[in-house]
Design an enzyme around this catalytic site. Sequence first.
Site, PDB file in Angstrom:
ATOM      1  N   GLU A  74      37.940  39.917  36.151  1.00  0.00           N
ATOM      2  CA  GLU A  74      36.870  40.135  37.119  1.00  0.00           C
ATOM      3  C   GLU A  74      36.520  41.624  37.187  1.00  0.00           C
ATOM      4  O   GLU A  74      37.414  42.483  37.188  1.00  0.00           O
ATOM      5  CB  GLU A  74      37.281  39.621  38.511  1.00  0.00           C
ATOM      6  CG  GLU A  74      36.184  39.818  39.552  1.00  0.00           C
ATOM      7  CD  GLU A  74      36.410  39.035  40.847  1.00  0.00           C
ATOM      8  OE1 GLU A  74      37.372  38.241  40.936  1.00  0.00           O
ATOM      9  OE2 GLU A  74      35.601  39.242  41.773  1.00  0.00           O
TER      10      GLU A  74
ATOM     11  N   TYR B 175      44.919  37.031  44.618  1.00  0.00           N
ATOM     12  CA  TYR B 175      44.452  38.409  44.416  1.00  0.00           C
ATOM     13  C   TYR B 175      45.549  39.433  44.622  1.00  0.00           C
ATOM     14  O   TYR B 175      45.338  40.619  44.431  1.00  0.00           O
ATOM     15  CB  TYR B 175      43.215  38.715  45.268  1.00  0.00           C
ATOM     16  CG  TYR B 175      43.297  38.315  46.715  1.00  0.00           C
ATOM     17  CD1 TYR B 175      44.097  39.030  47.596  1.00  0.00           C
ATOM     18  CD2 TYR B 175      42.572  37.224  47.197  1.00  0.00           C
ATOM     19  CE1 TYR B 175      44.177  38.660  48.921  1.00  0.00           C
ATOM     20  CE2 TYR B 175      42.640  36.852  48.527  1.00  0.00           C
ATOM     21  CZ  TYR B 175      43.438  37.566  49.383  1.00  0.00           C
ATOM     22  OH  TYR B 175      43.533  37.199  50.695  1.00  0.00           O
TER      23      TYR B 175
ATOM     24  N   ARG C  17      47.813  34.925  48.797  1.00  0.00           N
ATOM     25  CA  ARG C  17      48.781  35.990  49.051  1.00  0.00           C
ATOM     26  C   ARG C  17      50.094  35.729  48.311  1.00  0.00           C
ATOM     27  O   ARG C  17      51.071  36.437  48.510  1.00  0.00           O
ATOM     28  CB  ARG C  17      49.028  36.138  50.555  1.00  0.00           C
ATOM     29  CG  ARG C  17      47.947  36.989  51.220  1.00  0.00           C
ATOM     30  CD  ARG C  17      47.981  36.954  52.728  1.00  0.00           C
ATOM     31  NE  ARG C  17      46.655  36.775  53.251  1.00  0.00           N
ATOM     32  CZ  ARG C  17      46.090  35.609  53.547  1.00  0.00           C
ATOM     33  NH1 ARG C  17      46.766  34.486  53.417  1.00  0.00           N
ATOM     34  NH2 ARG C  17      44.860  35.551  53.994  1.00  0.00           N
TER      35      ARG C  17
ATOM     36  N   HIS D  90      40.718  30.632  40.584  1.00  0.00           N
ATOM     37  CA  HIS D  90      40.931  32.066  40.872  1.00  0.00           C
ATOM     38  C   HIS D  90      42.419  32.281  41.123  1.00  0.00           C
ATOM     39  O   HIS D  90      43.024  31.615  41.952  1.00  0.00           O
ATOM     40  CB  HIS D  90      40.105  32.473  42.103  1.00  0.00           C
ATOM     41  CG  HIS D  90      39.943  33.950  42.285  1.00  0.00           C
ATOM     42  ND1 HIS D  90      41.005  34.826  42.280  1.00  0.00           N
ATOM     43  CD2 HIS D  90      38.838  34.707  42.476  1.00  0.00           C
ATOM     44  CE1 HIS D  90      40.543  36.068  42.468  1.00  0.00           C
ATOM     45  NE2 HIS D  90      39.232  36.019  42.585  1.00  0.00           N
TER      46      HIS D  90
ATOM     47  N   HIS E 228      31.009  43.681  43.627  1.00  0.00           N
ATOM     48  CA  HIS E 228      31.913  44.669  43.033  1.00  0.00           C
ATOM     49  C   HIS E 228      31.178  45.641  42.108  1.00  0.00           C
ATOM     50  O   HIS E 228      31.414  46.853  42.180  1.00  0.00           O
ATOM     51  CB  HIS E 228      33.030  43.977  42.253  1.00  0.00           C
ATOM     52  CG  HIS E 228      33.904  43.104  43.096  1.00  0.00           C
ATOM     53  ND1 HIS E 228      34.897  42.317  42.568  1.00  0.00           N
ATOM     54  CD2 HIS E 228      33.915  42.885  44.434  1.00  0.00           C
ATOM     55  CE1 HIS E 228      35.505  41.654  43.555  1.00  0.00           C
ATOM     56  NE2 HIS E 228      34.919  41.983  44.684  1.00  0.00           N
TER      57      HIS E 228
ATOM     58  N   HIS F 267      42.064  39.305  39.011  1.00  0.00           N
ATOM     59  CA  HIS F 267      41.805  40.731  39.195  1.00  0.00           C
ATOM     60  C   HIS F 267      42.756  41.476  38.269  1.00  0.00           C
ATOM     61  O   HIS F 267      43.978  41.289  38.396  1.00  0.00           O
ATOM     62  CB  HIS F 267      42.053  41.139  40.648  1.00  0.00           C
ATOM     63  CG  HIS F 267      41.140  40.474  41.634  1.00  0.00           C
ATOM     64  ND1 HIS F 267      41.174  40.741  42.981  1.00  0.00           N
ATOM     65  CD2 HIS F 267      40.143  39.562  41.457  1.00  0.00           C
ATOM     66  CE1 HIS F 267      40.239  40.014  43.588  1.00  0.00           C
ATOM     67  NE2 HIS F 267      39.611  39.290  42.692  1.00  0.00           N
TER      68      HIS F 267
ATOM     69  N   ASP G  93      31.220  40.229  39.267  1.00  0.00           N
ATOM     70  CA  ASP G  93      31.030  40.054  40.711  1.00  0.00           C
ATOM     71  C   ASP G  93      29.927  41.022  41.150  1.00  0.00           C
ATOM     72  O   ASP G  93      30.062  42.238  40.992  1.00  0.00           O
ATOM     73  CB  ASP G  93      32.359  40.361  41.429  1.00  0.00           C
ATOM     74  CG  ASP G  93      32.301  40.077  42.921  1.00  0.00           C
ATOM     75  OD1 ASP G  93      31.386  40.596  43.582  1.00  0.00           O
ATOM     76  OD2 ASP G  93      33.188  39.359  43.424  1.00  0.00           O
TER      77      ASP G  93
ATOM     78  N   ASP H 289      34.007  47.117  48.357  1.00  0.00           N
ATOM     79  CA  ASP H 289      34.323  45.696  48.225  1.00  0.00           C
ATOM     80  C   ASP H 289      34.373  44.957  49.564  1.00  0.00           C
ATOM     81  O   ASP H 289      35.421  44.472  49.977  1.00  0.00           O
ATOM     82  CB  ASP H 289      35.641  45.504  47.438  1.00  0.00           C
ATOM     83  CG  ASP H 289      35.913  44.027  47.131  1.00  0.00           C
ATOM     84  OD1 ASP H 289      35.046  43.171  47.405  1.00  0.00           O
ATOM     85  OD2 ASP H 289      37.015  43.731  46.626  1.00  0.00           O
TER      86      ASP H 289
ATOM     87  N   GLU I 294      30.992  33.798  47.120  1.00  0.00           N
ATOM     88  CA  GLU I 294      32.218  34.172  47.845  1.00  0.00           C
ATOM     89  C   GLU I 294      31.793  34.961  49.071  1.00  0.00           C
ATOM     90  O   GLU I 294      32.349  36.023  49.377  1.00  0.00           O
ATOM     91  CB  GLU I 294      33.113  35.068  46.983  1.00  0.00           C
ATOM     92  CG  GLU I 294      33.555  34.486  45.671  1.00  0.00           C
ATOM     93  CD  GLU I 294      34.344  35.502  44.847  1.00  0.00           C
ATOM     94  OE1 GLU I 294      33.851  36.638  44.630  1.00  0.00           O
ATOM     95  OE2 GLU I 294      35.450  35.156  44.440  1.00  0.00           O
TER      96      GLU I 294
ATOM     97  N   HIS J 176      30.142  36.000  40.094  1.00  0.00           N
ATOM     98  CA  HIS J 176      30.382  35.866  41.534  1.00  0.00           C
ATOM     99  C   HIS J 176      29.169  36.441  42.235  1.00  0.00           C
ATOM    100  O   HIS J 176      28.866  37.624  42.076  1.00  0.00           O
ATOM    101  CB  HIS J 176      31.627  36.661  41.964  1.00  0.00           C
ATOM    102  CG  HIS J 176      32.912  35.968  41.649  1.00  0.00           C
ATOM    103  ND1 HIS J 176      34.124  36.632  41.652  1.00  0.00           N
ATOM    104  CD2 HIS J 176      33.189  34.678  41.362  1.00  0.00           C
ATOM    105  CE1 HIS J 176      35.091  35.766  41.366  1.00  0.00           C
ATOM    106  NE2 HIS J 176      34.546  34.577  41.182  1.00  0.00           N
TER     107      HIS J 176
ATOM    108  N   HIS K 208      32.188  41.846  51.027  1.00  0.00           N
ATOM    109  CA  HIS K 208      31.117  40.905  50.700  1.00  0.00           C
ATOM    110  C   HIS K 208      30.229  40.638  51.916  1.00  0.00           C
ATOM    111  O   HIS K 208      30.705  40.653  53.052  1.00  0.00           O
ATOM    112  CB  HIS K 208      31.704  39.570  50.238  1.00  0.00           C
ATOM    113  CG  HIS K 208      32.589  39.693  49.036  1.00  0.00           C
ATOM    114  ND1 HIS K 208      33.122  38.599  48.397  1.00  0.00           N
ATOM    115  CD2 HIS K 208      33.027  40.765  48.342  1.00  0.00           C
ATOM    116  CE1 HIS K 208      33.859  38.997  47.371  1.00  0.00           C
ATOM    117  NE2 HIS K 208      33.821  40.301  47.324  1.00  0.00           N
TER     118      HIS K 208
HETATM  119 ZN    ZN Z   1      35.497  41.192  46.411  1.00  0.00          ZN
HETATM  120 FE    FE Z   2      34.737  38.067  43.255  1.00  0.00          FE
HETATM  121 FE    FE Z   3      38.033  37.875  42.969  1.00  0.00          FE
END
Ligand code: ZN
Ligand code: FE
Ligand code: FE
Length: 281
Positions: free
Chosen positions: A142, A70, A37, A67, A179, A107, A176, A224, A256, A211, A226
């Site tokens: 991604e 996000y 975050r 990564h 995604h 992202h 991903d 989105d 993930e 991913h 998972h």
């Molecule tokens: Zn995701």
């Molecule tokens: Fe991902």
């Molecule tokens: Fe991601």
Amino acid sequence: MLKIGCHLSSSKGFVSMGRTAVEIGANTFQFFTRNPRGGAVKPLDLADIAAYRDFAAEHGLFPILAHAPYTLNCSAADPHIREFAHNTLADDLSRLEHIPGTLYNFHPGSHVGQGLETGTALIAETLNAVLRPDQSTTVLLETMAGKGSEVGSTFEQLRAILDQVEHRERMGVCLDTCHVFDGGYDIVGALEDVLEKFDRVVGLQRLRAIHLNDSKNPFASHKDRHEKIGQGSIGLSAFAAIINHPALRELPFYLETPQEEVAGYGQEIALLRGLYRETSA
Ligand code: ZN
Ligand code: FE
Ligand code: FE
């Protein structure tokens, strides 16, 4: 051998992540470069990194995937938000040079009403300001699910970003599975067609990581969320086809999935290793 790992918490450092990976049968892992975050970042622990590099060489943990948080938005309308994204990417890239050859996934951004063309141009602008021709890290865009105004939910959008980046030889794509499936690419019923399209638009040589996530939602839902491997709308046989596909099977795969404990990832890794056909090359 299948190159597979999962997302791990970086709070105890690199050696700790490496040990956890080995314990659960992984031979790579993904981690957040900082609090996802955003916010303050811990100073680099160079002793931990030096010890990690020895450990990684011993256990074949290469490459690993960093990564970015996000919350970064390289295509925000607010210049302060873009500046934060720029500073974070630049700082992460300079830190990652301590672990040469790392993959760094982010992202692309959300255009927040400015339109795809402006969003794409702003992302490329940030990348052009932070990429160095001599960096050892490969920066990955991604593939996104297309929630809200996300940029990067079609292969054409990824290509449009790459086309505007000067040092695109330092870049690649992380696909991903949740995604792209949520984004409307049918990797369950038409994997061959999806990969052919990716090759035509982006180029399979740019695909550097996957991913692996099942999806809680139906095809093309743009949601989105998972799901654990085999427990969502993608399903286990599609994952078996993905990890064994000739164009994908040598890539590193990262879970993930919504696991409470790392042991859950260990079970998914064992499941997928069991589905992987070793070739007698
Ligand atoms: Zn995701
Ligand atoms: Fe991902
Ligand atoms: Fe991601």
